[in-house]
Design a protein around this motif. Structure first.
Motif, PDB file in Angstrom:
ATOM      1  N   ASP A  14      -6.217  -8.147 -75.698  1.00 52.52           N
ATOM      2  CA  ASP A  14      -5.271  -7.604 -74.716  1.00 52.52           C
ATOM      3  C   ASP A  14      -6.004  -6.988 -73.527  1.00 52.52           C
ATOM      4  O   ASP A  14      -5.584  -7.157 -72.373  1.00 52.52           O
ATOM      5  CB  ASP A  14      -4.357  -6.569 -75.374  1.00 52.52           C
TER       6      ASP A  14
ATOM      7  N   VAL B  81      -9.030  -7.756 -72.403  1.00 50.88           N
ATOM      8  CA  VAL B  81      -9.641  -8.830 -71.615  1.00 50.88           C
ATOM      9  C   VAL B  81      -8.572  -9.573 -70.814  1.00 50.88           C
ATOM     10  O   VAL B  81      -8.787  -9.930 -69.654  1.00 50.88           O
ATOM     11  CB  VAL B  81     -10.444  -9.782 -72.534  1.00 50.88           C
ATOM     12  N   THR B  82      -7.432  -9.794 -71.402  1.00 54.36           N
ATOM     13  CA  THR B  82      -6.335 -10.467 -70.701  1.00 54.36           C
ATOM     14  C   THR B  82      -5.865  -9.640 -69.502  1.00 54.36           C
ATOM     15  O   THR B  82      -5.621 -10.185 -68.413  1.00 54.36           O
ATOM     16  CB  THR B  82      -5.160 -10.721 -71.662  1.00 54.36           C
TER      17      THR B  82
ATOM     18  N   GLU C 165      -7.657  -7.429 -67.848  1.00 53.13           N
ATOM     19  CA  GLU C 165      -8.725  -7.464 -66.845  1.00 53.13           C
ATOM     20  C   GLU C 165      -8.713  -8.791 -66.085  1.00 53.13           C
ATOM     21  O   GLU C 165      -8.894  -8.827 -64.874  1.00 53.13           O
ATOM     22  CB  GLU C 165     -10.073  -7.262 -67.526  1.00 53.13           C
ATOM     23  N   LEU C 166      -8.483  -9.877 -66.791  1.00 49.59           N
ATOM     24  CA  LEU C 166      -8.405 -11.187 -66.149  1.00 49.59           C
ATOM     25  C   LEU C 166      -7.258 -11.238 -65.142  1.00 49.59           C
ATOM     26  O   LEU C 166      -7.397 -11.774 -64.045  1.00 49.59           O
ATOM     27  CB  LEU C 166      -8.234 -12.278 -67.211  1.00 49.59           C
ATOM     28  N   HIS C 167      -6.132 -10.643 -65.500  1.00 44.25           N
ATOM     29  CA  HIS C 167      -4.978 -10.600 -64.602  1.00 44.25           C
ATOM     30  C   HIS C 167      -5.321  -9.831 -63.322  1.00 44.25           C
ATOM     31  O   HIS C 167      -4.995 -10.272 -62.212  1.00 44.25           O
ATOM     32  CB  HIS C 167      -3.790  -9.948 -65.322  1.00 44.25           C
TER      33      HIS C 167
ATOM     34  N   LEU D 197      -8.325  -9.321 -62.047  1.00 47.12           N
ATOM     35  CA  LEU D 197      -9.309 -10.077 -61.271  1.00 47.12           C
ATOM     36  C   LEU D 197      -8.669 -11.251 -60.536  1.00 47.12           C
ATOM     37  O   LEU D 197      -9.021 -11.540 -59.391  1.00 47.12           O
ATOM     38  CB  LEU D 197     -10.435 -10.565 -62.183  1.00 47.12           C
ATOM     39  N   ARG D 198      -7.730 -11.909 -61.165  1.00 50.44           N
ATOM     40  CA  ARG D 198      -7.032 -13.018 -60.488  1.00 50.44           C
ATOM     41  C   ARG D 198      -6.240 -12.509 -59.287  1.00 50.44           C
ATOM     42  O   ARG D 198      -6.186 -13.162 -58.242  1.00 50.44           O
ATOM     43  CB  ARG D 198      -6.110 -13.739 -61.465  1.00 50.44           C
TER      44      ARG D 198
END
Length: 92
Positions: free
Chosen positions: A18, A20-21, A23-25, A27-28
């Motif tokens: 969760d 990492v997800t 953080e990815l959101h 960054l996108r």
């Protein structure tokens, strides 16, 4: 002990997933914002380049006495465009 590790590992892995997800959101979203800013800056630079070309065309079509003044104006415009480009590139 193996049972305890198995029962606690899954929730811990889910928490990490969760995080990492999320953080990815983020960054996108940052990349999308950067791309939008670069598109805006590119459009502004194209407009300025067109303006500089227009000034240079006027410079070529004017008599010699007025061309010195226009040449100075074109030079100043080119310098300002250069500063804007350098400022935009340094913000990356």
């Amino acid at each position: 002990m193996a049972e305890r590790a198995a029962t606690t590992a899954e929730p811990l892995l889910q928490q990490r997933f969760d995080a990492v997800t999320a953080e990815l959101h983020v960054l996108r979203a940052a990349v999308a914002r950067r791309d939008a800013l670069l598109r805006e800056q590119t459009a502004a630079l194209r407009e300025r380049e067109a303006y500089v070309r227009e000034l240079e065309a006027r410079l070529e079509s004017t008599p010699r006495s007025a061309s010195g003044t226009l040449r100075g104006v074109a030079r100043r415009v080119r310098r300002r465009v250069g500063r804007l480009v350098r400022a935009a590139l340094s913000q990356r």
